[in-house]
Design a protein around this motif. Structure first.
Motif, mmCIF file in Angstrom:
data_model
loop_
_atom_site.group_PDB
_atom_site.id
_atom_site.type_symbol
_atom_site.label_atom_id
_atom_site.label_comp_id
_atom_site.label_asym_id
_atom_site.label_seq_id
_atom_site.Cartn_x
_atom_site.Cartn_y
_atom_site.Cartn_z
ATOM 1 N N TYR A 133 0.863 -1.142 -0.010
ATOM 2 C CA TYR A 133 0.047 -0.061 0.127
ATOM 3 C C TYR A 133 0.828 1.342 -0.108
ATOM 4 N N THR A 134 2.118 1.181 0.521
ATOM 5 C CA THR A 134 3.034 2.209 0.204
ATOM 6 C C THR A 134 4.522 1.558 -0.182
ATOM 7 N N TYR B 283 -4.829 -5.668 3.466
ATOM 8 C CA TYR B 283 -4.464 -5.633 1.903
ATOM 9 C C TYR B 283 -5.350 -6.391 0.998
ATOM 10 N N LEU C 62 -8.053 -3.488 0.378
ATOM 11 C CA LEU C 62 -7.504 -2.596 -0.538
ATOM 12 C C LEU C 62 -7.534 -2.825 -1.955
ATOM 13 N N ASN C 63 -7.539 -4.169 -2.115
ATOM 14 C CA ASN C 63 -7.616 -4.880 -3.293
ATOM 15 C C ASN C 63 -9.316 -5.204 -3.810
#
Length: 184
Positions: A65-66, A170, A173-174
């Motif tokens: 994510y970063t 994660y 986020l997807n």
């Protein structure tokens, strides 16, 4: 009933001599209980870890994510490497992952990494089962305090829970809805 002084002293002395033996048997029984309880919890941990891991498509294993965050893959690799290093160092046993270069982990397919996770979980369970009671009771420094080795196994599981939780983020986020929680 009339008890003589000699009879009383012999009974008390016999009891005092038997106490350490009884105490040791009780501790060993408690540690066997720990091993059984941990095995059950560890198996559930493995099931849930693999459930979370297998929800991410293979093409997204390197998602982060970063730029400075772990990739999805690294969340799981880190759990393997860190736990093995901690247990090996504290129990003075061979670390099966010590000589594996970082490039090995980066090249693994999703299926191969799943197999490594399964081997790791089996290895930890073997370590628990082979650790002698006196080792399990030995205090170890950890996180600014001290805890017996048997509790250290739970600390390592807690570390995995942390990274598994990260992996769930994660997934979200997807736009992958994580499968439900698998408890004890």
């Amino acid at each position: 009933m009339n008890i003589s002084r000699n009879t009383l002293l012999k009974s008390l002395l016999g009891g005092l001599i038997a106490l350490p033996s009884f105490g040791k048997r009780q501790i060993e029984k408690d540690l066997l209980g720990f091993k059984d309880e941990f095995a059950t919890a560890w198996k559930r941990s493995e099931e849930y870890t693999l459930t979370v891991f297998n929800q991410m498509p293979e093409e997204k294993l390197e998602f982060r994510y970063t730029p400075e965050s772990f990739s999805f893959r690294t969340q799981f690799v880190h759990c393997i490497i860190y736990t093995a290093m901690q247990l090996s160092g504290r129990l003075n046993i061979a670390n099966p992952y010590e000589k594996i270069p970082p490039s090995f982990w980066a090249k693994l397919s999703k299926s191969d990494l799943e197999k490594e996770l399964q081997k790791f979980y089996a290895w930890v369970l073997t370590v628990v089962n082979n650790t002698k009671p006196e080792q399990l009771l030995k205090p170890e420094d950890y996180a600014g305090g001290s805890l017996p080795v048997w509790r250290f196994f739970y600390a390592m599981e807690n570390h995995i829970i942390h990274h598994r939780g990260q992996a769930i983020c994660y997934l979200r986020l997807n736009e992958i809805i994580p499968e439900g929680y698998v408890g004890w």
